[in-house]
Design a protein around this motif. Structure first.
Motif, PDB file in Angstrom:
ATOM      1  N   ALA A  11       0.834  -1.201   0.000  1.00 48.06           N
ATOM      2  CA  ALA A  11       0.000   0.000   0.000  1.00 48.06           C
ATOM      3  C   ALA A  11       0.868   1.251   0.000  1.00 48.06           C
ATOM      4  O   ALA A  11       0.718   2.139   0.846  1.00 48.06           O
ATOM      5  N   PRO A  61      -1.559   1.486  -4.509  1.00 44.69           N
ATOM      6  CA  PRO A  61      -1.918   0.222  -3.852  1.00 44.69           C
ATOM      7  C   PRO A  61      -1.831  -0.942  -4.824  1.00 44.69           C
ATOM      8  O   PRO A  61      -1.856  -0.754  -6.044  1.00 44.69           O
ATOM      9  N   SER A 119       3.429  -1.922   3.958  1.00 43.47           N
ATOM     10  CA  SER A 119       2.110  -1.696   4.542  1.00 43.47           C
ATOM     11  C   SER A 119       2.013  -0.421   5.364  1.00 43.47           C
ATOM     12  O   SER A 119       0.933   0.165   5.467  1.00 43.47           O
TER      13      SER A 119
END
Length: 427
Positions: A72, A77, A403
């Protein structure tokens, strides 16, 4: 991708920037994304090429150990059709190349930073192989895994044994014939040992204190459960170990072939030779600590403890899920073995998988603690205008990963913007 900033002259000072980012990996590029959005003039300095470690420090069968949906990066993403799968090396590189194109950062590649010094009048002098730059603010995004760790005992091993650091391992076929000693059982060591084992090589593994976790439990990936439980949102200041968690070894698990546990005990039952921590080499013999049983037991205890936490969450929220289970050992060492003759065992190569250390020798600003680690609060150092980004547990578990880097980068971009001059914001 070519540089998007003209080559500066090698003069006493090439140019002054509002912000200089040292490091063109995913951390530095993530910050560049937010600084561009804010209209803040900046320059990224990269010693090699952007995201080069993903090209040069991963073996052929490497894949993510976290599911694709956790990729992400800001404004980029994961958009593939397998969010719960695990991208392989080439797919990761393609994902990062797409991110580079989306960010289009102002970058100078092949530019080594030799020193960063604070100026008495404020700001910094950044000395590089392409001249000296001035900066009002500097962000260190060079990563926490730069210098491979190889013990001094390596110098005493027979010349007939080829030695490789995990960053240089590519595949079983590239190693000499014979058995392979893998030293270290963290994420890289466990996965490389598996790679060799699956290829039919005889593997000797020196097992350290790394913990393990399940890949799937009660019908879902463990990462999915922990995300739902908000574990990945837990800041370091609220973790039971506080800053001590930054020294923890990552849990070993794999995303290979769709994802599975790494069970060293099962490998041992299939012929892999397990030993404790490698301590020495003398008189022609490798010497190991008598701690294999303890290290395996502790890894399994962590595995069961994580699953028990998921059990509690499921029970507390009345979630319909498959029944719980408890891992029971598939193999137990009959005795501790503390010596091994590598030549008698036919060991032709050793792979050192005992980690990396950061390299901040070029950063000449007094912000380090007694252990040589930078002091900071969520990446903001005590020295005005100096920041860190992309370090393990900088703020949360995801700080050094795909992330969580966006959250950290956005936070620093806001702090940087607040400290910028009106001229810099209008640039």
């Amino acid at each position: 991708m070519p540089d998007t900033t003209p080559t500066p002259p090698a003069t006493s000072e090439a140019r002054h920037y509002s912000v200089i980012i040292v490091g063109g990996g995913q951390a530095g590029l993530s910050l560049s994304y937010y600084l561009r959005q804010a209209g803040i003039e900046h320059l990224v300095l990269e010693q090699h090429t952007m995201t080069h470690t993903w090209h040069t420090q991963r073996w052929d069968a490497f894949c993510l150990v976290t599911p694709n949906w956790q990729c992400a990066l800001p404004g980029h993403p994961y958009a593939g059709d397998d969010p719960h799968g695990f991208m392989k090396k080439d797919e990761i590189i393609a994902y990062l190349d797409g991110f580079i194109r989306a960010v289009a950062p102002p970058v100078l590649e092949h530019t080594e930073v030799r020193s960063v010094k604070a100026r008495p009048q404020g700001g910094f002098a950044v000395v590089t192989t392409r001249g000296t730059f001035g900066a009002d603010q500097v962000v260190v995004a060079s990563g926490g895994y730069r210098t491979p760790i190889v013990p001094r005992l390596a110098e005493r091993l027979p010349a007939s044994i080829r030695q490789v650091q995990s960053a240089d391992y590519r595949n079983p076929q590239a190693l000499p014939e014979g058995a392979v000693l893998v030293v270290g059982s963290g994420q890289s060591g466990a996965q490389i040992a598996e790679d060799l084992h699956l290829a039919g090589r005889q593997v000797y593994l020196a097992v350290g204190e790394a913990p393990r976790c399940a890949r799937f439990y009660r019908g879902r990936d463990v990462v999915d459960w922990l995300a739902e439980m908000k574990y990945y949102d837990l800041p370091v200041t609220e973790h039971p170990l506080r800053e001590g968690v930054r020294d923890n070894t990552n849990h070993y698990v794999t995303g290979r072939d769709g994802g599975r546990d790494i069970d060293l005990r099962r490998f041992a039952a299939e012929g892999m030779e397990l030993y404790g921590v490698l301590e020495d080499y003398r008189d022609g013999r490798l010497r190991f600590a008598p701690d294999l049983r303890r290290n395996l037991d502790n890894a399994d205890a962590t595995y069961n403890r994580i699953n028990a936490g998921i059990d509690q969450y499921i029970a507390a929220h009345g979630i319909d899920a498959p029944p719980p289970s408890l891992y029971t050992p598939a193999w137990t060492p009959a005795a501790e073995r503390t010596e091994l003759d590598p030549q008698a065992a036919g060991i032709g190569s050793v792979i050192w998988c005992i980690g990396f250390r950061p390299d901040f020798g070029w950063l000449e600003v007094p912000v380090f603690n007694g252990r040589g680690h930078p002091g900071h609060e969520r990446g903001v150092s005590a020295h005005p205008g100096l920041y860190f980004l992309g370090l393990p547990w900088l703020h949360t578990w995801g700080s050094g990963r795909f992330s969580g880097i966006a959250r950290d980068a956005q936070y620093l971009a806001e702090r940087i913007a607040a400290a910028c001059s009106p001229e810099a914001l209008a640039a």
